[in-house]
Design an enzyme around this catalytic site. Structure first.
Site, PDB file in Angstrom:
ATOM      1  CG  ASP A  42       9.102   3.960  -7.738  1.00  0.00           C
ATOM      2  OD1 ASP A  42       8.632   3.058  -7.018  1.00  0.00           O
ATOM      3  OD2 ASP A  42       9.165   5.148  -7.379  1.00  0.00           O
ATOM      4  CD  GLU A  43       4.602   5.536  -8.326  1.00  0.00           C
ATOM      5  OE1 GLU A  43       3.540   4.889  -8.279  1.00  0.00           O
ATOM      6  OE2 GLU A  43       4.957   6.312  -7.432  1.00  0.00           O
ATOM      7  CB  SER A  47      -0.897  -0.013   1.243  1.00  0.00           C
ATOM      8  OG  SER A  47      -0.091   0.090   2.411  1.00  0.00           O
ATOM      9  CG  HIS A  72      -9.683   0.740  10.656  1.00  0.00           C
ATOM     10  ND1 HIS A  72      -8.769  -0.045  11.311  1.00  0.00           N
ATOM     11  CD2 HIS A  72     -10.571   1.150  11.599  1.00  0.00           C
ATOM     12  CE1 HIS A  72      -9.075  -0.100  12.599  1.00  0.00           C
ATOM     13  NE2 HIS A  72     -10.170   0.611  12.793  1.00  0.00           N
ATOM     14  CB  CYS A  94      -6.037  -0.163  14.141  1.00  0.00           C
ATOM     15  SG  CYS A  94      -5.740  -1.370  12.828  1.00  0.00           S
TER      16      CYS A  94
END
Length: 196
Positions: A91-92, A10, A189, A151
């Site tokens: 990258d990306e 992520s 979440h 969390c």
């Protein structure tokens, strides 16, 4: 034997930092690399300006920029013919086309250069990016880098937020942004923020 690697995570998991560290390690040993990143992500400045790859902790490097029309295989072969490359780092990678992912596989399989791709697995809706889907399907090695939700659990999702910090559930798959537009969350979440 050279391999195709996909390091996915992520937002805020350190993908660019890890890429830049790998690049540094190759250079420290006197080896030549070629770095690539998506032209669509121009947060570091327009083409040719600024650092094409920049991590949130301040590491940076120049890189070639790819669009959907870029023949990465041909460009890598042209450079490799003049001065041998030890590694190609992307990258990306979520923004690669399916054809470009296969080109990266050809760089590893036919040219014999390891290719390390770093990118997001899913978008703000929890759906796979096309480049990531192909990488998940054909990469020799898959490595999940970890980010942390507020969390304390593993953050595996990317929540898009508006200027007031409210969850955004609709829109184009690609909208470039950093901490001002995205929040890394655990699945629970993420689902709660979207009212699922």
């Amino acid at each position: 034997m050279a391999k195709l690697y996909f390091y996915y995570a992520s937002m805020n998991a350190g993908k660019s930092t890890t890429l830049l560290q790998a690049n540094f390690n190759y250079h420290e040993r006197g080896m030549r690399t070629m770095l690539w990143t998506a032209a669509i992500d121009d947060r570091s400045g327009p083409r040719g300006e600024g650092h094409a790859i920049e991590s949130r902790i301040g590491l940076h490097a120049g890189a070639c920029r790819f669009t959907a029309d870029t023949d990465i295989l041909a460009k890598v072969q042209a450079v490799h013919a003049v001065e041998p490359l030890s590694c190609v780092l992307v990258d990306e990678a979520q923004f690669l086309t399916a054809e470009q992912v296969w080109q990266c596989a050809d760089i590893a399989d036919r040219v014999g250069i390891p290719v390390l791709c770093y990118g997001l697995r899913t978008d703000f809706r929890g759906e796979l990016f096309s480049g990531s889907a192909v990488l998940l399907g054909i990469a020799d090695t898959l490595v999940e880098l970890k980010a942390v939700c507020h969390c304390g659990r593993k953050a595996s999702m990317n929540l898009r937020v508006d200027a007031e910090g409210r969850a955004v559930a609709e829109g184009a798959q690609t909208e470039i942004g950093g901490n001002d537009r995205y929040v890394a969350l655990c699945r629970r979440h993420f689902s709660e923020a979207l009212g699922r």
